[in-house]
Scaffold this active site. Sequence first.
Site, short mmCIF file in Angstrom:
data_model
loop_
_atom_site.label_atom_id
_atom_site.label_comp_id
_atom_site.label_asym_id
_atom_site.label_seq_id
_atom_site.Cartn_x
_atom_site.Cartn_y
_atom_site.Cartn_z
N LYS A 53 0.84 -1.20 0.00
CA LYS A 53 0.00 0.00 0.00
C LYS A 53 0.88 1.25 0.00
CE LYS A 53 -3.93 -2.27 2.11
NZ LYS A 53 -4.49 -2.83 3.34
N GLN A 97 -4.61 -1.32 9.55
CA GLN A 97 -4.55 -2.67 9.00
C GLN A 97 -5.16 -3.67 9.98
OE1 GLN A 97 -3.30 -3.47 5.83
NE2 GLN A 97 -4.15 -5.49 6.28
N ASP A 120 -11.06 3.65 4.28
CA ASP A 120 -11.43 2.24 4.21
C ASP A 120 -12.96 2.08 4.28
OD1 ASP A 120 -10.18 -0.11 3.75
OD2 ASP A 120 -9.75 -0.59 5.84
#
Length: 296
Positions: A53, A97, A120
């Site tokens: 990422k 994460q 997200d």
Amino acid sequence: MPADLIDGAAIARGVRADVAREVAALQARGIRPGLAVVLVGDDPASAVYVRSKGRATEEAGMYSVSVRLPAATTEADLLAQIDRLNADPAIDGILVQMPLPRHIRPDAVIRRLDPRKDVDGLHPVNVGKLLLGEDDGFAPCTPAGVRELLVRSGVETRGADCVIVGRSMLVGKPMAALLMQDALGANATVTVCHSRTADLAAHTRRADILIVAAGRPRFVTGAMIKPGAVVIDVGISRVEEPRARQGHIIVGDVDLASAREVARLITPVPGGVGPMTIAMLLVNTVRAARRRAEAA
Ligand code: NAP
């Protein structure tokens, strides 16, 4: 004739090229989008995701920060870190994460994010906006990537019977919310299946578009697919394969060999949905930066 493969890697490259152009245009106005990825602990798979990422963010010309915290980090310390990133003017998007160590409640962390930086799309404000059909929130990256794959592959979703296997907050539920909207790349008739669904195959065999996100390696076979269907395989599982160099291979939730004999279009694993997830993270981060600039 075997189904054509949807080349998710190539489509993701196209999305990332679009993002890089937008970043350049923003930079010309003195705005550099920034993404922070937070990793708690040292899970090797998560570390690989975080690195890729970060690399993709930099390649798109954005500012990238990776915050690595030890596994023993307390929930209070992580929340304090989120507060700092929420307040940091160089950061437009924050991704924590998952999975987190067991002593940290993921919901508490997600709810602490500034919804405007929740790229997200997991904060309740963004979940609500998605369901309402408001386009000033963020959709989670994986289902947003699936919709983008369908649109860029020319798949007609309007009026299509779309069956989703899986109802997680990360994939299945937001996927259903996206496809049922009265919008471009949507207007489908959506059925959501899960582990308590009676006669799963009766549903999947009706699907013009079948999206599988169950986390069960190769469990959807050709016999469960309608001839001519479009099949999107979100699953990623590692299975043992003694002939492979590392002793394992990555497979999806769909048995590709038998599914290809029946379907019209299908995503492979790897190289299908996976690359789109990162591409959509970049899309969401640029969107966050643009909105912040417009609000200033
Ligand atoms: P999850 O939270 O474990 O959810 C799995 C869902 O599948 C649940 O709703 C479960 O039903 C349902 N399910 C399980 N077995 C089933 C069965 N036999 N029949 C019907 N439904 C069944 O998983 P997730 O986070 O959504 O992820 C799903 C898969 O996608 C995993 O392989 C994951 O690694 C992969 N993934 C890939 C990406 C990517 O970038 N490509 C991103 C995210 C996830 P219940 O709710 O009834 O338990």
